[in-house]
Write an enzyme that holds these catalytic residues in place. Structure first.
Site, PDB file in Angstrom:
ATOM      1  N   SER A   4      12.073  45.464  29.298  1.00  0.00           N
ATOM      2  CA  SER A   4      10.782  45.889  29.819  1.00  0.00           C
ATOM      3  C   SER A   4      10.465  47.326  29.374  1.00  0.00           C
ATOM      4  CB  SER A   4      10.787  45.742  31.347  1.00  0.00           C
ATOM      5  OG  SER A   4       9.509  45.863  31.893  1.00  0.00           O
ATOM      6  N   HIS A  21       9.571  37.273  33.336  1.00  0.00           N
ATOM      7  CA  HIS A  21       9.867  38.569  32.718  1.00  0.00           C
ATOM      8  C   HIS A  21      11.330  38.965  32.895  1.00  0.00           C
ATOM      9  CE1 HIS A  21       9.084  42.431  30.970  1.00  0.00           C
ATOM     10  NE2 HIS A  21       9.334  43.103  32.071  1.00  0.00           N
ATOM     11  N   ASP A  43       6.402  34.878  29.639  1.00  0.00           N
ATOM     12  CA  ASP A  43       6.343  36.283  30.063  1.00  0.00           C
ATOM     13  C   ASP A  43       5.080  36.938  29.494  1.00  0.00           C
ATOM     14  OD1 ASP A  43       6.753  38.952  30.653  1.00  0.00           O
ATOM     15  OD2 ASP A  43       8.611  39.139  29.485  1.00  0.00           O
TER      16      ASP A  43
END
Length: 292
Positions: free
Chosen positions: A169, A281, A225
């Protein structure tokens, strides 16, 4: 930011994610052995979510047990990250903490960010045409010199010339900037590898081209995602090559080229941000869920 502005931004992101040209071919499935080869790095990226006290002691549950011979050198500082040595892989490991979708999506869809040239003090000799997300650049600058010092210490202490950088991320975005930064300051002959998970777009076309030419990058996207399709290409952002997309079937597809628009790859599979699933995610990435 207003709901209307968010809607405009996300809508524009969605339009730009739609195929403008025919999807590139030669997409191949990774073998079980190839998938398993990422496991150690996935656990290191997941360990980035653990506290500095946990990672400096290397006592962070499953994430630490999975790489039990890791030797931490530094942890914490400006921005949560850790640096140390993996004797099995004979490499320095640099891992940056990530964030969940409730925090990363506002960053990559916020109208207040902009593309900016890299700091010439940190990135000497890099063309001013290479531009990156201003928020990511600021976060990277907060940790850059500390990470460099820790990497140099670890290389000297353990006699290695290999550096591996991982992150998920936001951590993946900072890691990618480290992948451009560290080679400018480390000895010739140092080898580098970068593995990012749920990587948002970080920079412009010139940045993506530079990464393709100079960085050994794999960025792994999980199912639907939505984070990797942000910020939108209409804003000038481009993903470098090196995508691996985990499909709903569980197959890991190697997607050649930049922002491959095949529906086997993230841009084609999530043409609109509202088609995404934020729960994807954090994983799982070959059974590993990001977090501590």
């Amino acid at each position: 930011m207003s709901f209307v502005l968010v809607s405009v931004l996300l809508g524009a992101t969605a339009v730009n994610a739609s195929p403008a040209v025919s999807a590139r071919q030669s997409i191949t499935a990774l073998s079980t052995a190839q998938i398993d080869s990422f496991t150690s790095y996935t656990y290191y990226a997941s360990a980035g979510y653990c506290t500095p006290a946990q990672t400096i002691a290397w006592n962070c549950g499953t994430n630490c047990v999975a790489n039990s011979d890791f030797i931490p050198v530094t942890s914490g500082g400006n921005g949560d990250r850790f640096v140390g040595f993996d004797p099995s892989l004979d490499t320095v490991i640099v891992s940056h903490q990530g964030t969940d979708t409730s925090e990363i999506l506002p960053i990559v869809t916020d109208a207040d960010f902009f593309l900016t040239s890299l700091d010439s003090t940190l990135f000497p000799g890099i063309s001013s045409s290479i531009e990156v997300h201003s928020g990511f650049a600021e976060s990277h600058a907060d940790t850059a010199t500390q990470v460099l010092a820790a990497v140099k210490t670890t290389m000297t202490r353990y006699g290695t010339s290999s550096v591996t950088m991982v992150g998920h991320s936001l951590g993946a975005a900072i890691t990618l900037l480290d992948s451009v930064y560290l080679p400018l300051w480390l000895p010739a002959g140092t080898t580098f590898k970068t593995i990012g998970y749920g990587l948002p777009r970080v920079g412009n076309q010139a940045f993506a081209n530079y990464v393709d030419a100079h960085v050994h990058l794999t960025h792994i996207n999980n199912k639907e995602d939505p984070v990797p399709i942000c910020p939108g290409r209409f804003l000038g952002f481009v993903h470098p090559a090196g995508e691996v997309h985990i499909e709903d079937s569980g197959e890991w597809a190697a997607c050649p080229g930049q922002d491959n628009t095949s529906d086997q790859c993230i841009v084609g599979d999530v043409p609109y941000i509202w088609d995404g699933n934020t729960s994807n995610h954090g994983g799982p990435y070959n059974g590993i869920q990001m977090g501590c």
